[in-house]
Design a protein around this motif. Structure first.
Motif, mmCIF file in Angstrom:
data_model
loop_
_atom_site.group_PDB
_atom_site.id
_atom_site.type_symbol
_atom_site.label_atom_id
_atom_site.label_comp_id
_atom_site.label_asym_id
_atom_site.label_seq_id
_atom_site.Cartn_x
_atom_site.Cartn_y
_atom_site.Cartn_z
ATOM 1 N N ASN A 126 -4.729 -8.322 11.491
ATOM 2 C CA ASN A 126 -6.062 -8.706 11.946
ATOM 3 C C ASN A 126 -6.875 -7.431 12.185
ATOM 4 O O ASN A 126 -6.899 -6.889 13.297
ATOM 5 N N ASN A 161 -2.562 -6.981 15.515
ATOM 6 C CA ASN A 161 -3.984 -7.106 15.812
ATOM 7 C C ASN A 161 -4.564 -5.730 16.138
ATOM 8 O O ASN A 161 -3.937 -4.935 16.840
ATOM 9 N N MET A 216 -9.768 -13.484 15.016
ATOM 10 C CA MET A 216 -8.401 -12.967 15.117
ATOM 11 C C MET A 216 -7.430 -14.071 15.531
ATOM 12 O O MET A 216 -6.329 -14.183 14.990
#
Length: 267
Positions: A102, A153, A131
């Motif tokens: 992400n 992420n 996300m």
């Protein structure tokens, strides 16, 4: 005979295989430029098939021209159906998704008194909401495949420390940190690890614009970074690769700050 469960050791992974992603598929959002492009390159160099989801292909063609298996799927991460389409395309191309990064994000800045609802909502739509739904959709496909996976992420040093004119951005990246920990807890039973990376000041095309770079020098920001320089995008990418690899097989719910020690100086 006892019914008590017995300890089962995981098989030893030879060092040469720890960063070998041959036969794996990595999906990277926002992978056309900057840190995202560096992440796509790192995974491709490690042998992974890479699918980049971005509004524009950017420089993905350069990687393909070098012989890497890197493909672009036009994707607006704020549109849920396009996130689903990106992941469907990756499965259709390669049969599986092993890694989901992400990375897509935006970085507009405004003073507190200048932030309106539209600005705030757009910041969170890209930096946080997209996300979550990207991770949700990727984990659904990882579960179906039944061999676990890794989600990384991209947060920011700004998720850990306040910066002037960064209120909305700082809040969105702080939310990513909390979301990462919660996803890690929820997905661990499925063998899916979720971690985040918090870059500090990084030499992306935007940060290298002469006027901005001059501002950074004049403001003394570089003087507050113990290593006295910006990160190179490949240094962020290498950390992402580590977290997605078997080298980090017992790491989940963790954030790694890649900031040259900037956090040590406080605000």
């Amino acid at each position: 005979m006892s019914d008590a469960p017995s300890y089962r050791a995981l098989p030893h992974v030879p060092f040469a295989d720890l960063l070998d992603f041959s036969g794996k598929t990595a999906v990277v959002t926002g992978g056309g430029e900057g840190i995202g492009l560096a992440i796509a390159r790192r995974f491709a160099e490690a042998g992974s098939r890479v699918v980049v989801g971005d509004l524009h292909p950017g420089r993905c063609g350069e990687l393909a021209a070098e012989g890497f298996d890197v493909r672009h799927v036009p994707t607006d991460v704020t549109e849920h159906d396009q996130i689903e389409g990106l992941l469907d395309a990756a499965v259709a191309m390669h049969g599986r998704i092993d890694v989901f990064v992400n990375n897509a994000g935006i970085y507009p800045l405004r003073a507190v008194e200048e932030i309106d609802a539209a600005f705030w909502d757009h910041m969170f739509a890209v930096n946080c909401k997209a996300m979550f739904f990207g991770a949700q959709a990727a984990s659904r496909r990882m579960k179906a495949h039944g061999q676990g996976g890794a989600i990384v992420n991209l947060s920011s040093i700004c998720g850990h420390k306040p910066m002037p004119n960064h209120c909305a951005y700082d809040a969105s990246k702080g939310a990513v940190l909390a979301m990462t920990r919660n996803l890690a807890l929820a997905l661990a039973p499925h063998g899916i690890r979720v971690n985040s990376v918090s870059p500090g000041l990084t030499a992306t095309p935007g940060n290298l614009k002469p006027e901005l770079f001059r501002q950074l020098q004049d403001s003394g920001v570089l003087d507050n970074i113990p290593l006295r320089r910006q990160a190179e995008p490949f240094e962020i990418a290498s950390t992402v690769l580590f977290l997605a690899s078997p080298m980090a097989s017992y790491v989940t719910g963790t954030d790694l700050m890649v900031d040259g020690g900037w956090f040590l100086h406080g605000i």
